[in-house]
Design a protein around this motif. Sequence first.
Motif, PDB file in Angstrom:
ATOM      1  N   VAL A 109      10.632 -56.258  47.888  1.00  0.00           N
ATOM      2  CA  VAL A 109      11.529 -56.899  46.925  1.00  0.00           C
ATOM      3  C   VAL A 109      10.905 -58.100  46.227  1.00  0.00           C
ATOM      4  CG1 VAL A 109      13.598 -56.112  48.136  1.00  0.00           C
ATOM      5  CG2 VAL A 109      12.586 -58.318  48.749  1.00  0.00           C
ATOM      6  N   VAL A 110       9.822 -58.652  46.777  1.00  0.00           N
ATOM      7  CA  VAL A 110       9.213 -59.852  46.183  1.00  0.00           C
ATOM      8  C   VAL A 110       8.747 -59.602  44.754  1.00  0.00           C
ATOM      9  CG1 VAL A 110       8.535 -60.862  48.390  1.00  0.00           C
ATOM     10  CG2 VAL A 110       6.997 -59.260  47.254  1.00  0.00           C
ATOM     11  N   HIS A 111       8.347 -58.381  44.446  1.00  0.00           N
ATOM     12  CA  HIS A 111       7.809 -58.096  43.111  1.00  0.00           C
ATOM     13  C   HIS A 111       8.889 -58.181  42.035  1.00  0.00           C
ATOM     14  CE1 HIS A 111       4.466 -56.755  45.511  1.00  0.00           C
ATOM     15  NE2 HIS A 111       5.193 -55.788  46.044  1.00  0.00           N
ATOM     16  N   LEU A 112      10.111 -57.840  42.398  1.00  0.00           N
ATOM     17  CA  LEU A 112      11.202 -57.818  41.417  1.00  0.00           C
ATOM     18  C   LEU A 112      11.455 -59.175  40.786  1.00  0.00           C
ATOM     19  CD1 LEU A 112      13.790 -55.469  43.159  1.00  0.00           C
ATOM     20  CD2 LEU A 112      12.663 -55.061  40.963  1.00  0.00           C
ATOM     21  N   ALA A 113      11.135 -60.237  41.506  1.00  0.00           N
ATOM     22  CA  ALA A 113      11.363 -61.591  40.969  1.00  0.00           C
ATOM     23  C   ALA A 113      10.632 -61.795  39.649  1.00  0.00           C
ATOM     24  CB  ALA A 113      10.919 -62.632  41.989  1.00  0.00           C
ATOM     25  N   GLU A 114       9.512 -61.099  39.470  1.00  0.00           N
ATOM     26  CA  GLU A 114       8.735 -61.260  38.229  1.00  0.00           C
ATOM     27  C   GLU A 114       9.506 -60.779  37.003  1.00  0.00           C
ATOM     28  OE1 GLU A 114       5.980 -62.872  38.114  1.00  0.00           O
ATOM     29  OE2 GLU A 114       5.599 -63.001  40.278  1.00  0.00           O
ATOM     30  N   LEU A 115      10.407 -59.814  37.197  1.00  0.00           N
ATOM     31  CA  LEU A 115      11.156 -59.283  36.062  1.00  0.00           C
ATOM     32  C   LEU A 115      12.208 -60.253  35.537  1.00  0.00           C
ATOM     33  CD1 LEU A 115      11.772 -55.581  37.190  1.00  0.00           C
ATOM     34  CD2 LEU A 115      10.116 -56.401  35.490  1.00  0.00           C
ATOM     35  N   PHE A 116      12.579 -61.215  36.345  1.00  0.00           N
ATOM     36  CA  PHE A 116      13.700 -62.090  35.986  1.00  0.00           C
ATOM     37  C   PHE A 116      13.254 -63.491  35.569  1.00  0.00           C
ATOM     38  CE2 PHE A 116      15.342 -58.694  38.604  1.00  0.00           C
ATOM     39  CZ  PHE A 116      16.442 -58.277  37.869  1.00  0.00           C
ATOM     40  N   LYS A 117      11.981 -63.648  35.265  1.00  0.00           N
ATOM     41  CA  LYS A 117      11.470 -64.924  34.750  1.00  0.00           C
ATOM     42  C   LYS A 117      11.693 -64.935  33.245  1.00  0.00           C
ATOM     43  CE  LYS A 117       8.246 -65.627  38.558  1.00  0.00           C
ATOM     44  NZ  LYS A 117       6.837 -65.776  38.999  1.00  0.00           N
ATOM     45  N   THR A 118      12.883 -65.326  32.864  1.00  0.00           N
ATOM     46  CA  THR A 118      13.353 -65.129  31.489  1.00  0.00           C
ATOM     47  C   THR A 118      12.622 -65.972  30.455  1.00  0.00           C
ATOM     48  OG1 THR A 118      15.111 -66.738  31.925  1.00  0.00           O
ATOM     49  CG2 THR A 118      15.647 -64.408  32.225  1.00  0.00           C
ATOM     50  N   GLU A 119      11.804 -66.920  30.885  1.00  0.00           N
ATOM     51  CA  GLU A 119      11.038 -67.704  29.920  1.00  0.00           C
ATOM     52  C   GLU A 119       9.892 -66.893  29.319  1.00  0.00           C
ATOM     53  OE1 GLU A 119       9.144 -68.522  33.978  1.00  0.00           O
ATOM     54  OE2 GLU A 119      11.154 -68.178  33.147  1.00  0.00           O
ATOM     55  N   LEU A 120       9.603 -65.735  29.909  1.00  0.00           N
ATOM     56  CA  LEU A 120       8.522 -64.885  29.426  1.00  0.00           C
ATOM     57  C   LEU A 120       9.084 -63.714  28.632  1.00  0.00           C
ATOM     58  CD1 LEU A 120       6.361 -64.702  32.691  1.00  0.00           C
ATOM     59  CD2 LEU A 120       6.036 -66.233  30.734  1.00  0.00           C
ATOM     60  N   SER A 121       8.228 -63.101  27.813  1.00  0.00           N
ATOM     61  CA  SER A 121       8.641 -61.906  27.082  1.00  0.00           C
ATOM     62  C   SER A 121       8.834 -60.756  28.061  1.00  0.00           C
ATOM     63  CB  SER A 121       7.576 -61.524  26.049  1.00  0.00           C
ATOM     64  OG  SER A 121       6.403 -61.056  26.709  1.00  0.00           O
ATOM     65  N   LEU A 122       9.550 -59.732  27.609  1.00  0.00           N
ATOM     66  CA  LEU A 122       9.776 -58.570  28.459  1.00  0.00           C
ATOM     67  C   LEU A 122       8.443 -57.936  28.857  1.00  0.00           C
ATOM     68  CD1 LEU A 122      11.621 -56.483  29.797  1.00  0.00           C
ATOM     69  CD2 LEU A 122      11.684 -55.266  27.611  1.00  0.00           C
ATOM     70  N   LYS A 123       7.530 -57.807  27.904  1.00  0.00           N
ATOM     71  CA  LYS A 123       6.236 -57.197  28.199  1.00  0.00           C
ATOM     72  C   LYS A 123       5.491 -57.989  29.260  1.00  0.00           C
ATOM     73  CE  LYS A 123       2.041 -55.480  25.936  1.00  0.00           C
ATOM     74  NZ  LYS A 123       1.364 -55.259  24.637  1.00  0.00           N
ATOM     75  N   GLU A 124       5.515 -59.319  29.163  1.00  0.00           N
ATOM     76  CA  GLU A 124       4.832 -60.157  30.160  1.00  0.00           C
ATOM     77  C   GLU A 124       5.470 -60.006  31.535  1.00  0.00           C
ATOM     78  OE1 GLU A 124       1.624 -61.230  28.388  1.00  0.00           O
ATOM     79  OE2 GLU A 124       2.110 -62.372  30.198  1.00  0.00           O
ATOM     80  N   ARG A 125       6.786 -59.925  31.548  1.00  0.00           N
ATOM     81  CA  ARG A 125       7.479 -59.791  32.832  1.00  0.00           C
ATOM     82  C   ARG A 125       7.154 -58.458  33.498  1.00  0.00           C
ATOM     83  NH1 ARG A 125      13.567 -60.821  31.688  1.00  0.00           N
ATOM     84  NH2 ARG A 125      13.060 -60.727  29.487  1.00  0.00           N
ATOM     85  N   VAL A 126       7.161 -57.384  32.712  1.00  0.00           N
ATOM     86  CA  VAL A 126       6.829 -56.070  33.273  1.00  0.00           C
ATOM     87  C   VAL A 126       5.380 -56.057  33.757  1.00  0.00           C
ATOM     88  CG1 VAL A 126       6.547 -53.609  32.762  1.00  0.00           C
ATOM     89  CG2 VAL A 126       8.553 -54.849  31.914  1.00  0.00           C
ATOM     90  N   LYS A 127       4.487 -56.653  32.973  1.00  0.00           N
ATOM     91  CA  LYS A 127       3.081 -56.718  33.381  1.00  0.00           C
ATOM     92  C   LYS A 127       2.934 -57.481  34.698  1.00  0.00           C
ATOM     93  CE  LYS A 127       0.067 -59.693  31.763  1.00  0.00           C
ATOM     94  NZ  LYS A 127      -0.880 -60.440  30.897  1.00  0.00           N
ATOM     95  N   ASN A 128       3.584 -58.631  34.804  1.00  0.00           N
ATOM     96  CA  ASN A 128       3.480 -59.424  36.028  1.00  0.00           C
ATOM     97  C   ASN A 128       4.083 -58.699  37.231  1.00  0.00           C
ATOM     98  OD1 ASN A 128       2.208 -61.416  34.577  1.00  0.00           O
ATOM     99  ND2 ASN A 128       4.029 -62.708  34.364  1.00  0.00           N
ATOM    100  N   TYR A 129       5.157 -57.969  36.991  1.00  0.00           N
ATOM    101  CA  TYR A 129       5.774 -57.152  38.043  1.00  0.00           C
ATOM    102  C   TYR A 129       4.784 -56.109  38.559  1.00  0.00           C
ATOM    103  CZ  TYR A 129       8.774 -53.286  39.753  1.00  0.00           C
ATOM    104  OH  TYR A 129       9.333 -52.261  40.469  1.00  0.00           O
ATOM    105  N   LEU A 130       4.158 -55.392  37.634  1.00  0.00           N
ATOM    106  CA  LEU A 130       3.215 -54.352  38.022  1.00  0.00           C
ATOM    107  C   LEU A 130       1.933 -54.932  38.616  1.00  0.00           C
ATOM    108  CD1 LEU A 130       3.709 -51.958  34.979  1.00  0.00           C
ATOM    109  CD2 LEU A 130       4.463 -51.555  37.329  1.00  0.00           C
ATOM    110  N   PHE A 131       1.472 -56.066  38.076  1.00  0.00           N
ATOM    111  CA  PHE A 131       0.282 -56.719  38.645  1.00  0.00           C
ATOM    112  C   PHE A 131       0.558 -57.211  40.062  1.00  0.00           C
ATOM    113  CE2 PHE A 131      -2.576 -58.147  34.861  1.00  0.00           C
ATOM    114  CZ  PHE A 131      -2.663 -56.832  34.425  1.00  0.00           C
ATOM    115  N   SER A 132       1.768 -57.700  40.290  1.00  0.00           N
ATOM    116  CA  SER A 132       2.140 -58.145  41.636  1.00  0.00           C
ATOM    117  C   SER A 132       2.066 -56.972  42.619  1.00  0.00           C
ATOM    118  CB  SER A 132       3.557 -58.737  41.618  1.00  0.00           C
ATOM    119  OG  SER A 132       3.972 -59.120  42.914  1.00  0.00           O
TER     120      SER A 132
END
Length: 198
Positions: free
Chosen positions: A71-94
Amino acid sequence: MMTAGRHRSFDKDKTLEKAMLVFWKNGYPGTSLTDLTNAMGINKSSLYAAFGNKENLFNQAIEYYLNKHGVVHLAELFKTELSLKERVKNYLFSIANMLTNPDLPKGCLISQSTSEIAGCCLPENSAMNINGINQQTLLTLTEFFEEQQAGRGIDENSPKAIANYLLTLQFGLAISARNGSNLEDLKETINVSLSLFN
């Protein structure tokens, strides 16, 4: 004279983590009770007393895995200060970082267990548990993309289709890592996939 029962002489969480690592490395059918007791540093009677049988221990190890490595990876999707693309990238990179962590077995315990269902390698209750986890992940991702859909450049694809795509990609990344792909290989694959979010 009655004597008090013996107190457990081991840390249950630490012992459960050791069991999780054995299942993660060997898979459910490839893990014997001897493998587990050797790794956990306890005898079979202590294992049964603390965790139940092999299947019960496996289900507890899956829960431990989810809480610590899932579940730790999901937190990256909800960092709303970033663009959707950045959030998805960070989620997958995590996820990719976890899949290739040299201190952990390669790949993903959930992905590995999912592949074992088709070969009837998991007991029925464990198979239902793994399927339920995958369905919950799909639901969580679908709901996330439903919230993001308006004005975010993903209107051509349904939220469920995007969620299915990402879950399929995660499974593919996990198998690639298990097969020897390194972190940079996985990141290259992820970067190709991000064109969906332009």
